[in-house]
Design a protein around this motif. Structure first.
Motif, short mmCIF file in Angstrom:
data_model
loop_
_atom_site.label_atom_id
_atom_site.label_comp_id
_atom_site.label_asym_id
_atom_site.label_seq_id
_atom_site.Cartn_x
_atom_site.Cartn_y
_atom_site.Cartn_z
N PRO A 82 0.80 -1.23 0.00
CA PRO A 82 0.00 0.00 0.00
C PRO A 82 0.82 1.27 0.00
CG PRO A 82 0.08 -0.91 2.21
CD PRO A 82 0.83 -1.88 1.32
N THR A 83 2.16 1.15 -0.01
CA THR A 83 3.01 2.34 0.08
C THR A 83 2.75 3.34 -1.05
OG1 THR A 83 4.73 1.10 1.26
CG2 THR A 83 5.38 3.16 0.21
N PRO A 84 2.66 2.93 -2.32
CA PRO A 84 2.43 3.93 -3.38
C PRO A 84 1.13 4.72 -3.19
CG PRO A 84 3.19 1.86 -4.33
CD PRO A 84 2.90 1.59 -2.89
N VAL A 303 5.00 10.31 13.85
CA VAL A 303 5.46 9.57 12.69
C VAL A 303 6.82 8.98 13.03
CG1 VAL A 303 6.15 9.72 10.26
CG2 VAL A 303 4.19 11.04 11.08
N ALA A 304 7.06 7.74 12.61
CA ALA A 304 8.33 7.06 12.90
C ALA A 304 9.28 7.20 11.72
CB ALA A 304 8.08 5.59 13.20
N PRO A 320 15.93 9.14 -3.17
CA PRO A 320 15.90 7.80 -3.78
C PRO A 320 16.74 6.77 -3.04
CG PRO A 320 16.18 9.48 -5.47
CD PRO A 320 16.34 10.16 -4.15
N LEU A 321 17.73 7.21 -2.26
CA LEU A 321 18.59 6.28 -1.55
C LEU A 321 18.11 5.97 -0.14
CD1 LEU A 321 22.11 7.62 -2.64
CD2 LEU A 321 20.78 5.75 -3.63
N ALA A 322 17.15 6.71 0.36
CA ALA A 322 16.63 6.47 1.70
C ALA A 322 15.69 5.27 1.70
CB ALA A 322 15.90 7.71 2.21
N ARG A 323 15.42 4.75 2.90
CA ARG A 323 14.47 3.64 3.01
C ARG A 323 13.11 4.06 2.48
NH1 ARG A 323 15.84 -0.42 7.20
NH2 ARG A 323 13.67 -1.06 6.96
N PRO A 324 12.38 3.19 1.77
CA PRO A 324 11.03 3.55 1.32
C PRO A 324 10.13 3.98 2.48
CG PRO A 324 11.77 1.55 0.25
CD PRO A 324 12.80 1.87 1.28
N GLU A 325 10.28 3.33 3.65
CA GLU A 325 9.47 3.71 4.80
C GLU A 325 9.77 5.14 5.25
OE1 GLU A 325 10.52 -0.71 5.20
OE2 GLU A 325 11.50 1.16 4.62
#
Length: 343
Positions: A82-84, A303-304, A320-325
């Motif tokens: 569900p991230t997108p 928010v975490a 773009p290099l960070a965690r998707p979360e």
């Protein structure tokens, strides 16, 4: 035929200078690293500053290893992510029109909480999602690192920028662009401050007014501690605040108590606040997600931001290099700060 006497005839033999690296054993990389480490402590030998070397080595390193990215890609084929959809919803809130320049103050009670990292994440996220220029201001009086996190630590500081803007009749956007570093898609930011004294209410007001006249969103990396004069001056002129706390027992306990005070204070309660629980240690005993959920249960929006080896490098932040979360967390923080900001 007359010969000209040699003026250096009595100077003696030329001194013997050792060849570079002479007498040093560079047979192994370990010995080379040890020699470099010793040279950093020797003012006569000279050394390369740590920040540029670290930037080259770690700034392009992805938060997730290649096997982790491959596993996530395979997992997305087997189950719905569900991230997108969540990211699109937060992006729509960040992209909503604003009637006046919005100022987001990023504050913390203690150093090392991740305040500058969160400030850089917010600035990068808002600049990536909005077509207009975005500003990020480093208000730390002790040579803050926001400029380093945004890719240009040599930019002028906020105190110098405020003094130059005060001398102009009506500063234009071109005046801001000429005096601030511009990184990426229209992200204007300042560098480390050169004076340790407080910026002052008058200079802070001049600076914020000039920025908000041309920039729809300004992220303010405040000095550590809400009792600092510059933090108090900025909060009085901010539309929203992000309260950064480390995911540690002491950090969560102190922040929870102060956030209760925030909601009861007649001045602070007028500024909508969102907590950002940051995982500053990969082996920390507390999970930032669990602590953010606990704060939400007592009425504090939270928010975490999970531990991220790209963000932990302490250099230029690249989304773009960070965690998707963490990209999702930055979008949610930005959306909460803009959607819930006071008029």
């Amino acid at each position: 035929m007359t010969t000209t006497p040699d003026p250096w005839a009595d100077a003696g033999p030329a001194p013997e200078r050792p060849r570079p690296g002479a007498g040093q054993d560079w047979s192994t990389r370990r010995q080379a690293r040890e020699r470099t480490a010793r040279d950093q402590d020797d003012p006569l030998a000279g050394f390369e500053p740590v920040a540029p070397r670290t930037a080259r080595r770690h700034a392009r390193r992805h938060a997730l290893s290649l096997p982790e990215r491959a596993a996530r890609g395979l997992g997305s084929l087997l189950r719905h992510d569900p991230t997108p959809e969540r990211l699109a919803a937060h992006a729509a809130a960040v992209q909503a029109p604003v009637t006046t320049g919005r100022r987001i103050a990023v504050v913390s009670l203690r150093g090392g909480a991740g305040k500058t990292t969160v400030s850089a994440l917010l600035a990068r996220t808002v600049a990536a999602l909005r077509p207009e220029p975005v500003a990020a201001v480093d208000l730390d009086p002790a040579a803050g690192s926001l400029g380093l996190r945004l890719g240009d630590a040599a930019a002028p500081g906020a105190d110098r920028l405020a003094a130059e803007l005060a001398a102009l009749p009506v500063p234009a956007l071109a005046d801001l662009s000429a005096r601030m570093a511009v990184s990426g898609a229209g992200l204007h930011h300042t560098g480390p401050r050169v004076a340790a004294r407080p910026l002052g209410v008058e200079a802070a007001t001049t600076l914020l007014a000039a920025l908000s006249r041309h920039v729809p969103v300004t992220v303010l990396d405040c000095p550590t501690g809400t009792g600092h004069p510059d933090t108090a001056a900025v909060l009085a002129h901010s539309h929203a605040a992000v309260f950064v706390l480390p995911a540690s027992p002491a950090g969560v306990d102190e922040a929870a108590g102060y956030l209760r005070h925030w909601r009861q204070d007649p001045v602070l309660s007028a500024v909508p606040v969102t907590a950002a629980v940051v995982g500053t240690d990969a082996r920390g005993v507390l999970d930032p997600r669990a602590q953010a959920a606990a704060l939400a249960r007592v009425g504090v929006a939270a928010v975490a931001v999970r531990h991220d080896r790209h963000l932990a490098a302490g250099v230029d932040v690249s989304l773009p290099l960070a965690r998707p979360e963490n990209r999702l967390a930055a979008a949610e923080l930005s959306a909460r700060a803009l959607a819930g900001s006071r008029p």
